[in-house]
Design a protein around this motif. Structure first.
Motif, PDB file in Angstrom:
ATOM      1  N   ALA A  12      -1.197  -8.354  12.981  1.00 25.70           N
ATOM      2  CA  ALA A  12      -1.413  -7.587  11.875  1.00 25.70           C
ATOM      3  C   ALA A  12      -1.060  -6.132  11.933  1.00 25.70           C
ATOM      4  O   ALA A  12      -0.873  -5.581  13.046  1.00 25.70           O
ATOM      5  CB  ALA A  12      -2.986  -7.650  11.928  1.00 25.70           C
ATOM      6  N   TYR A  13      -0.771  -5.718  10.671  1.00 27.54           N
ATOM      7  CA  TYR A  13      -0.499  -3.973  10.821  1.00 27.54           C
ATOM      8  C   TYR A  13      -1.188  -3.416   9.694  1.00 27.54           C
ATOM      9  O   TYR A  13      -1.076  -3.702   8.572  1.00 27.54           O
ATOM     10  CB  TYR A  13       1.030  -3.875  10.942  1.00 27.54           C
ATOM     11  N   SER A  35     -12.361  -5.820  11.275  1.00 28.64           N
ATOM     12  CA  SER A  35     -13.275  -6.403  10.361  1.00 28.64           C
ATOM     13  C   SER A  35     -13.840  -7.870  11.049  1.00 28.64           C
ATOM     14  O   SER A  35     -14.892  -8.331  10.730  1.00 28.64           O
ATOM     15  CB  SER A  35     -12.594  -6.880   8.912  1.00 28.64           C
ATOM     16  N   TRP A  87      -9.649 -13.514  12.655  1.00 31.95           N
ATOM     17  CA  TRP A  87      -9.090 -12.642  11.576  1.00 31.95           C
ATOM     18  C   TRP A  87      -7.896 -13.335  10.959  1.00 31.95           C
ATOM     19  O   TRP A  87      -7.726 -13.276   9.672  1.00 31.95           O
ATOM     20  CB  TRP A  87      -8.638 -11.270  12.089  1.00 31.95           C
ATOM     21  N   ASN A 142      -5.679  -2.256  13.658  1.00 34.40           N
ATOM     22  CA  ASN A 142      -7.037  -2.079  13.494  1.00 34.40           C
ATOM     23  C   ASN A 142      -7.588  -2.688  12.219  1.00 34.40           C
ATOM     24  O   ASN A 142      -8.911  -2.555  11.986  1.00 34.40           O
ATOM     25  CB  ASN A 142      -7.459  -0.482  13.445  1.00 34.40           C
ATOM     26  N   LYS A 143      -6.785  -3.362  11.502  1.00 34.48           N
ATOM     27  CA  LYS A 143      -7.304  -4.192  10.318  1.00 34.48           C
ATOM     28  C   LYS A 143      -8.171  -5.347  10.827  1.00 34.48           C
ATOM     29  O   LYS A 143      -9.173  -5.949  10.260  1.00 34.48           O
ATOM     30  CB  LYS A 143      -6.252  -4.897   9.572  1.00 34.48           C
ATOM     31  N   TYR A 157      -7.527 -14.174   6.857  1.00 32.44           N
ATOM     32  CA  TYR A 157      -6.363 -13.522   6.342  1.00 32.44           C
ATOM     33  C   TYR A 157      -5.543 -14.615   5.659  1.00 32.44           C
ATOM     34  O   TYR A 157      -5.342 -14.583   4.347  1.00 32.44           O
ATOM     35  CB  TYR A 157      -5.364 -12.684   7.432  1.00 32.44           C
ATOM     36  N   TRP A 190     -11.103  -6.376  18.961  1.00 34.38           N
ATOM     37  CA  TRP A 190     -10.081  -6.909  18.203  1.00 34.38           C
ATOM     38  C   TRP A 190      -8.776  -6.420  19.237  1.00 34.38           C
ATOM     39  O   TRP A 190      -7.905  -7.259  19.208  1.00 34.38           O
ATOM     40  CB  TRP A 190      -9.979  -6.152  16.933  1.00 34.38           C
ATOM     41  N   THR A 228      -2.700   5.388   7.295  1.00 28.26           N
ATOM     42  CA  THR A 228      -3.023   5.877   5.838  1.00 28.26           C
ATOM     43  C   THR A 228      -3.814   7.129   5.898  1.00 28.26           C
ATOM     44  O   THR A 228      -3.792   7.657   4.899  1.00 28.26           O
ATOM     45  CB  THR A 228      -3.903   4.530   5.157  1.00 28.26           C
ATOM     46  N   THR A 253       0.470   4.078   2.663  1.00 31.04           N
ATOM     47  CA  THR A 253       0.929   3.903   4.160  1.00 31.04           C
ATOM     48  C   THR A 253       1.820   4.947   4.578  1.00 31.04           C
ATOM     49  O   THR A 253       3.004   5.045   3.780  1.00 31.04           O
ATOM     50  CB  THR A 253       1.227   2.430   4.295  1.00 31.04           C
ATOM     51  N   ASN A 273       0.907  -1.300  -0.002  1.00 27.75           N
ATOM     52  CA  ASN A 273       0.013  -0.017  -0.155  1.00 27.75           C
ATOM     53  C   ASN A 273       0.847   1.330   0.122  1.00 27.75           C
ATOM     54  O   ASN A 273       1.437   1.620   0.736  1.00 27.75           O
ATOM     55  CB  ASN A 273      -1.126   0.075   1.291  1.00 27.75           C
TER      56      ASN A 273
END
Length: 331
Positions: free
Chosen positions: A283-284, A291, A306, A287-288, A310, A296, A99, A82, A79
């Motif tokens: 996870a980074y 979902s 999650w 806050n992903k 993933y 979380w 982001t 980011t 991304n």
């Protein structure tokens, strides 16, 4: 016959017009070459051809002990939107990824950093930020404390035709890993008023204890090459049962347990100080995992669900994610 008369040295006044033109031309050429050299050097420096991009490391650990990459290009990942901002609390640094950074407050929110009433923050919460910004937080009567805790190794049983049916043999002895945790501790005398984890990551990865179990049948031994892992605690037991109840296999649990044990030691609040990767699956940004559920940050079950999703979406299965991790020390 040779002449022995003393030659007269030319002076500036005695130079002809043509000689003056030649001198000026030579001087102009020298100046032009020097200017071109400086411009060329500036061009290459400006385009990064003579300078190296600084790398930020996690306590000096190699890629074999920390699964997340540490260069800024690695932090940015696929991304391109980011960005990253450094936060220092009482001298300890951490990189926060995001982001949509606009102000200091947006960075703290993304990094799950909660301010205490007596905290001093610089720049102000409303100040705009970019990647050169360093946010400094000072906490009164708060000290940074670093502690190491063991990560229990797992016991994996693998079937083999090399032993008589039912006979067991230890192939690899298990070794505990090490979890390094940096906490911000506020004390009143000898009493701990509050203790907040700032970073927590796998300093040393655990080594599974592998036990070979004889089968006497090649077909049975080939059924599960990853082996069966014995759940080592409440979190692992829940994850094992949840997977089996939802159509997954013992091999899937072995693969999931291996990845998570090496990523976070099954610590729900594990936080990598370099990338800000968070939780069981690291996870980074963390806050992903929203979902999978609003809880979380603290619920290992939400984080595990999650993680499974993933692995399925990115690699096609948990065991495929495991194979990638073994080959690359990340996933």
């Amino acid at each position: 016959m040779a002449s022995h008369r003393k030659a007269h040295a030319p002076t500036l006044l005695s130079l002809s017009k043509r000689q003056w033109i030649r001198i000026v031309a030579v001087m102009a050429a020298i100046i032009l070459i020097a200017t071109a050299g400086i411009a060329s050097r500036n061009f290459y420096v400006g385009n990064g051809r003579t300078s190296k991009v600084a790398e930020s490391s996690t306590s000096g650990l190699s890629d074999t002990t920390v699964s997340r990459g540490t260069t800024r290009s690695d932090l940015r990942g696929a991304n391109g939107d980011t960005s990253y901002v450094t936060v220092k609390i009482n001298g300890k640094s951490r990189v926060v990824l995001g982001t949509k950074f606009t102000t200091v407050k947006s960075v703290l929110d993304a990094g799950n950093i909660t301010l205490e009433p007596e905290d001093s923050v610089s720049p102000a919460l409303t100040a705009k930020v970019d990647e050169s910004t360093v946010i400094t937080i000072s906490r009164a009567d708060t000290k940074t404390e670093i502690s190491d805790t063991p990560i229990a190794f797992s016991v994996v049983k693998k079937e083999t035709t090399d032993l008589p049916q039912g006979e067991e043999k230890v192939q690899t002895e298990g070794q505990n890993g090490v979890m390094e945790t940096t906490s911000l501790v506020t004390r009143s005398g000898s009493k701990v008023v509050s203790s907040n984890v700032f970073t927590s990551y796998v300093k040393k990865q655990p080594v599974d204890k592998v036990i070979l179990v004889g089968t006497g049948s090649a077909a049975e031994a080939a059924a599960n090459t990853l082996g069966d892992t014995v759940p080592a605690g409440e979190k692992q037991q829940w994850a094992h049962d949840w997977l089996i109840q939802n159509g997954y296999t013992e091999a899937d649990f072995t693969a999931a347990n291996y990845i998570i044990n090496h990523e976070s030691g099954w610590q729900t609040n594990a936080t990598n100080p370099t990338s800000g990767a968070y939780g069981l699956p690291q996870a980074y940004p963390g806050n992903k995992m929203a979902s999978a559920g609003a809880d979380w940050r603290t619920n290992y079950q939400t984080q595990f669900k999650w993680f499974v999703n993933y692995c399925n979406q990115r690699y096609g299965s948990i065991t495929a994610a495991y194979a990638y991790w073994v080959a690359n020390s990340n996933y």
